[in-house]
Design a protein around this motif. Sequence first.
Motif: not given
Length: 526
Positions: A274-276, A318, A338-341
Amino acid sequence: MKEYWTSLASLLGVLAFFQSLLQVIFPPELRFAFLKLFNRIFNVFSTYCYFDITEIDGVNTNELYNAVQLYLSSSASISGSRLSLTRALNSSAITFGLSNNDCIYDSFNGVTVLWEHVVAPRQTQTFSWRPMPEEKRGFTLRIRKKDKSVILDLYLDFIMEKANDIRRKNQDRLLYTNSRGGSLDSRGHPWESVPFKHPSTFETLAIDPGKKMEIMEDLINFANGQSFYQKTGRAWKRGYLLYGPPGTGKSSMIAAMANYLGYDIYDLELTEVHNNSELRKLLMKTSSKSIIVIEDIDCSISLSNRKKSNGGSGSRNYYVPEMRCGGSGSGSNCEDGNNNSITLSGLLNFTDGLWSCCGSERIFVFTTNHIKKLDPALLRSGRMDMHIFMNFCSYPALLILLRNYLGYEECDLEEEILKELELVVDKAEMTPADISEVLIKNKRNTEKAVRELLEALKIKAERNVKNGGNRQKKNSDEIEDEEEEEEEEQEKRALESPEEEEGSDDFDEEDTCKKGGIQEEEEKIK
Ligand SMILES: Nc1ncnc2c1ncn2[C@@H]1O[C@H](COP(=O)(O)OP(=O)(O)OP(=O)(O)O)[C@@H](O)[C@H]1O
Ligand SMILES: [Mg+2]
């Protein structure tokens, strides 16, 4: 006889008398101190020193105990007379071990040491959160005092290393996946694993022998290159990009690499991340001596500064273009905001940032059918050190497939048929997967299989000549689309980082194996 028994009874009586006398004279505390003193005096005069390695160290399992057990299994299997046999989970090999309270001699750097496997029943069950084994097990190492300082550290390091090797050899390799999304298992592990049983090897892989040798050499240089990487201050990792049309053996190549080096595979499904920070956690939980794979990287994440970032090729995109920071890899320091990508910078960090060095001896493999869709930052040496073009089936590759599927060596086939095959195979532009299908269909009738293959190759070659070359494009619209995209991409890149455009990675089919800087440096150093 009667006299003998009488004297024995009187002797026992005397002993019992002295024991009770000792108990009266020395109370228990004094007796303990006396024994300690005796032990000390004994140690001062003994030429040996002893090291106890217990199985449980407090409440944790002592890794050194397991390592010694494995290490001794290699020598015990040859010289021991009474051995215990074990077979670990996920292992197809049986290991030998020292039986309870048995001893074995070992030598290291010319020094002989003695190992004893000490097993005793556990007396007092101390309180513990987890059940303790009923027996207390441990190894006692006996070394001459004069040898202790010379070998102890080296010897223990050697044992750990050897045990790791044995473990790897015995243990079936594992294929890990992150298909559970970000959720963790009961042990806090984000990866799920199954035994890895893919039969593909470099011997069965149908690619040009020269290229095959080059890749194998590169892999071996990498695996044996610990001192080189240390000397040059580089993280001990290497990246391979496999690109080419579908069915040319990219996945088979990864399996062959893992089988060749004996590494585990981590198959990273980017669409599940979902995120990094989740990506980083996954990386941290991979072990050394492993291959981290991202298949079809162009499909699972949008990695270049294209207009179509939210477009619908069916895959999740993403990457948000405005957040991209430079194409040369400097992106690793950027905030994605962007925490969601997952962003390109997150992926660059994954392969090349400080976190990528949290383990050692790791290989990154990315595969794609469209190399031109990838951002050059991802392809540069140090990230993807070697670019391997997996091509349509060539004549030498065809010979390998004939041997694999029909058991034919080159000399088993008529010269005329060989010539025809050689003439037509390049023009046909068939993938090894297509050719394998034709051969599998008739594997019981080998002559028919060759006939049908020749027929199929001829038909395909004729069609290609008519169409002016098969570029694996379905229609002219697709070609135009891709050309447009390509132009836009180049323009944007030129605006963003003009120097990079010069060395842009525009690989064509001649670009079969591009070696990165590491290998050149290795050669220089050698
Ligand atoms: N070079 C090759 N040597 C031997 N077998 C091959 C080769 N290429 C393909 N094959 C056979 O074809 C099948 C498909 O190959 P593979 O999955 O490795 O192709 P791929 O390049 O990964 O395809 P995709 O791009 O669609 O993922 C395999 O099961 C394998 O048996
Ligand atoms: Mg594949």
